[in-house]
Motif scaffolding. Structure first.
Motif, mmCIF file in Angstrom:
data_model
loop_
_atom_site.group_PDB
_atom_site.id
_atom_site.type_symbol
_atom_site.label_atom_id
_atom_site.label_comp_id
_atom_site.label_asym_id
_atom_site.label_seq_id
_atom_site.Cartn_x
_atom_site.Cartn_y
_atom_site.Cartn_z
ATOM 1 N N THR A 1 -31.204 102.457 49.442
ATOM 2 C CA THR A 1 -30.584 103.086 48.088
ATOM 3 C C THR A 1 -30.367 101.965 47.497
ATOM 4 O O THR A 1 -30.692 101.273 46.551
ATOM 5 C CB THR A 1 -29.790 103.765 48.167
ATOM 6 N N LEU A 2 -31.697 100.688 47.789
ATOM 7 C CA LEU A 2 -31.486 99.267 46.995
ATOM 8 C C LEU A 2 -32.225 100.087 45.904
ATOM 9 O O LEU A 2 -33.074 99.307 44.958
ATOM 10 C CB LEU A 2 -32.281 98.487 48.015
ATOM 11 N N LYS B 1 -22.178 105.011 47.306
ATOM 12 C CA LYS B 1 -23.408 103.776 47.553
ATOM 13 C C LYS B 1 -22.701 103.195 48.395
ATOM 14 O O LYS B 1 -23.593 102.633 49.302
ATOM 15 C CB LYS B 1 -24.211 103.131 46.329
ATOM 16 N N PRO B 2 -22.106 102.206 48.536
ATOM 17 C CA PRO B 2 -20.525 101.841 49.363
ATOM 18 C C PRO B 2 -20.636 102.036 50.569
ATOM 19 O O PRO B 2 -21.023 101.201 51.780
ATOM 20 C CB PRO B 2 -19.495 101.639 48.665
ATOM 21 N N ARG C 1 -24.589 102.427 51.830
ATOM 22 C CA ARG C 1 -24.879 101.454 52.312
ATOM 23 C C ARG C 1 -24.480 100.663 53.280
ATOM 24 O O ARG C 1 -25.092 99.636 54.171
ATOM 25 C CB ARG C 1 -25.057 100.251 51.789
ATOM 26 N N GLN C 2 -23.075 101.271 54.113
ATOM 27 C CA GLN C 2 -22.147 99.872 55.304
ATOM 28 C C GLN C 2 -22.783 100.476 56.038
ATOM 29 O O GLN C 2 -22.168 100.587 57.359
ATOM 30 C CB GLN C 2 -20.464 100.202 54.852
ATOM 31 N N SER D 1 -27.957 99.591 56.973
ATOM 32 C CA SER D 1 -27.550 98.121 56.385
ATOM 33 C C SER D 1 -28.629 97.713 56.619
ATOM 34 O O SER D 1 -29.992 97.997 57.001
ATOM 35 C CB SER D 1 -26.951 97.376 57.378
ATOM 36 N N ILE E 1 -14.764 93.640 51.751
ATOM 37 C CA ILE E 1 -15.337 94.809 51.252
ATOM 38 C C ILE E 1 -15.016 96.425 51.441
ATOM 39 O O ILE E 1 -14.856 96.764 50.391
ATOM 40 C CB ILE E 1 -16.683 95.108 51.150
ATOM 41 N N ARG E 2 -14.463 95.682 53.334
ATOM 42 C CA ARG E 2 -13.079 97.375 53.690
ATOM 43 C C ARG E 2 -12.249 97.530 53.757
ATOM 44 O O ARG E 2 -11.649 97.973 54.133
ATOM 45 C CB ARG E 2 -13.691 97.149 54.838
ATOM 46 N N LEU F 1 -24.391 95.252 51.581
ATOM 47 C CA LEU F 1 -24.000 94.721 52.318
ATOM 48 C C LEU F 1 -23.054 96.228 52.268
ATOM 49 O O LEU F 1 -22.218 96.383 53.038
ATOM 50 C CB LEU F 1 -22.996 93.816 52.489
ATOM 51 N N GLY F 2 -23.132 97.000 50.797
ATOM 52 C CA GLY F 2 -22.039 97.625 51.189
ATOM 53 C C GLY F 2 -20.862 97.880 49.855
ATOM 54 O O GLY F 2 -19.961 98.028 50.122
ATOM 55 N N GLN G 1 -16.765 94.050 43.273
ATOM 56 C CA GLN G 1 -17.508 93.011 44.718
ATOM 57 C C GLN G 1 -18.369 92.740 44.529
ATOM 58 O O GLN G 1 -18.199 91.562 44.412
ATOM 59 C CB GLN G 1 -16.459 94.189 46.150
ATOM 60 N N GLN H 1 -27.903 99.843 41.248
ATOM 61 C CA GLN H 1 -29.234 98.852 41.859
ATOM 62 C C GLN H 1 -28.554 97.932 40.685
ATOM 63 O O GLN H 1 -28.479 98.314 38.814
ATOM 64 C CB GLN H 1 -30.101 99.918 41.837
#
Lengths: 218, 252
Positions: free
Chosen positions: A53-54, A74-75, A78-79, A82, A105-106, B162-163, B168, B250
């Motif tokens: 999804t970049l 998205k986060p 993406r987690q 990877s 980030i978590r 990395l999410g 962040q 993005q």
């Protein structure tokens, strides 16, 4: 038959008037180890970035675990999916800053023991944790970046030529780590130019001029 | 107070100073002569006009007119901050909100604390000081953000991969931008009285006000500008960073 982890239908990607990918249709089973090969500029990395999804496809759809990519925040996505870059950039001042980021980030407290164990898995010592990143070699940087991606086990690992430019020993360390994750059920998709890696591939997908040349083995 | 009167003849003589600056510029081939001439002409016209306007506003002393003057100051400051944004979407509206909040909040606190009275002779100049400092801070912050998002693109991409959420992924850039925006104000606060004798304080002393009183006003102005630049740059940076991303999280 189990649900594929990725269901890609008529995927296309256009940028600056140029068709980078077109009519890509394939299904990737959960736990697969798919190697993606093809000439430079054929669209391999673009394909991987779309899965991460970049990038957003300009045609077609990608489903992850039965749902469209857009259905996931998205986060969160993406987690779980990877993406590892060919030439990773490390953050901050030290290796610790990089390994703390996945915790940050978590919204979790940094677990130093977990970080040290992860460094050990790529044959980096404990004292490396507080080493300034400017003192690291290319191979050490790539290993730290890989550890950063794997501190929290994802469902899918997308590797964009991560072993390019690494020496034989470092390649061996990286391959062993990825193999261990694969055996624990992680789906691995790797883009490569390395003939040895291509020859050793379980499943091979060749992309040429933005199209699939040889479908992956089922 | 008679010693404060600057006659037109005296002002005309002051033009000699501009000529000296121009001569140096021409001799050294710095290439700023056009900008200098435009700057001088604009300064004379703008200050003359604003002088007459201020005289009128202060004389009739109406709340709505004072408010209008403050609004014009904020609007112009937002236009100028927007010029520094170099393509950040919605930068004008972000700047307007940031400068308006910084200015109005600071003035409200000063009025409530009875440090100033809501009269045009006090509110209009103070609004100008606050808005111009916030404008400069926001402009510097925008420039820093533009440079960082360009130079650190790969690092931001990796954080996203990395999410990380947008906040962040951009935190380090936003922090740097706020620091850059506030640096001149903080440096100025550190050196005030040692290096610089600020305009407002010097003006009051010129006008014959007791220096200790002038200094008290200057301390208030220093605090006020610190608060305003801080509020302004934080609001602008936290609203602007998300403009660097599309709806799919993005980088644009």
């Amino acid at each position: 038959m189990t649900e594929p982890i990725f269901d890609v239908q008529e995927l296309g990607y256009q940028s600056g008037g140029q068709q980078i990918l077109q009519d890509i249709t394939l299904q990737i089973e959960r736990g697969a180890n798919l190697t993606i090969a093809g000439p430079s500029g054929s669209g391999k990395s673009t394909f991987l970035r779309i899965l991460a999804t970049l990038l957003t496809p300009t045609a077609g759809t990608v489903k992850f675990a039965g749902k469209k990519q857009s259905a996931y925040p998205k986060p969160v996505y993406r987690q779980q999916v990877s993406y590892c870059f060919q030439q990773p950039t490390l953050f901050g001042e030290t290796v610790r800053d990089n390994l703390a980021f996945p915790f940050e980030i978590r919204e979790k407290t940094f677990d130093e023991q977990k970080a040290l164990a992860a460094l050990d898995s790529v044959e980096l010592t404990a004292k490396m944790l507080d080493q300034p990143i400017i003192e690291l070699s290319g191979g050490e940087k790539q290993r730290v970046a890989l550890v950063r991606n794997l501190l929290f086990k994802p469902q899918v690992l997308l590797l964009d030529e991560i072993s390019a430019g690494l020496d034989v020993d470092t390649k061996g360390v990286v391959h062993r780590l990825i193999q261990a994750y694969r055996e624990s059920g992680v789906t691995v998709l790797s883009v490569t130019h390395d003939e040895t890696e291509i020859a050793a591939a379980d499943d091979l997908l060749r992309i040429r001029d933005g199209k699939i040349e040889v479908p992956a083995h089922e | 107070m008679n010693n404060l009167i600057v006659s037109p003849t005296a002002l005309a003589f002051a033009v000699v100073l501009v000529v000296i600056a121009l001569a140096i510029n021409l001799k050294e081939k710095i290439g700023l002569e056009r900008d200098m001439i435009v700057g001088v002409i604009r300064a004379v016209i703008q200050l003359t006009v604003v002088g007459y306007v201020l005289t009128y506003v202060i004389r009739i002393d109406r709340i709505w007119l004072t408010g209008l003057m403050v609004a014009i100051i904020i609007f112009n400051a937002a236009i100028n901050a927007n010029k520094r944004a170099e393509g950040i979407p919605h930068a004008f509206w972000i700047s307007l909100l940031a400068i308006a909040t910084a200015t109005l909040l600071t003035i409200a606190l000063l009025v409530l604390a009875r440090a100033v009275r809501f009269t045009p002779s006090q509110i209009v100049p103070i609004s100008g000081m606050i808005a111009s400092n916030a404008m400069v801070a926001i402009g510097l912050a925008y420039r820093s953000m533009n440079t960082s998002f360009h130079d650190q693109r790969q690092g931001v991409l990796e954080r996203l991969a990395l999410g990380a959420n947008l906040k962040q992924a951009s935190k380090h850039i936003v922090q740097m931008a706020i620091r850059t925006g506030m640096a001149p104000t903080i440096d100025s606060a550190k050196t005030v009285g040692i290096v610089s004798l600020p305009g407002m304080m010097s003006g009051l002393i010129f006008a014959g006000v007791d220096p200790t009183k002038a200094i008290m006003y200057q301390i208030m102005v220093t605090f006020m500008i610190l608060a305003a630049t801080s509020i302004g740059s934080v609001i602008a940076c936290y609203l602007a960073y998300s403009q660097y991303y599309n709806s799919d999280m993005q980088l644009r």
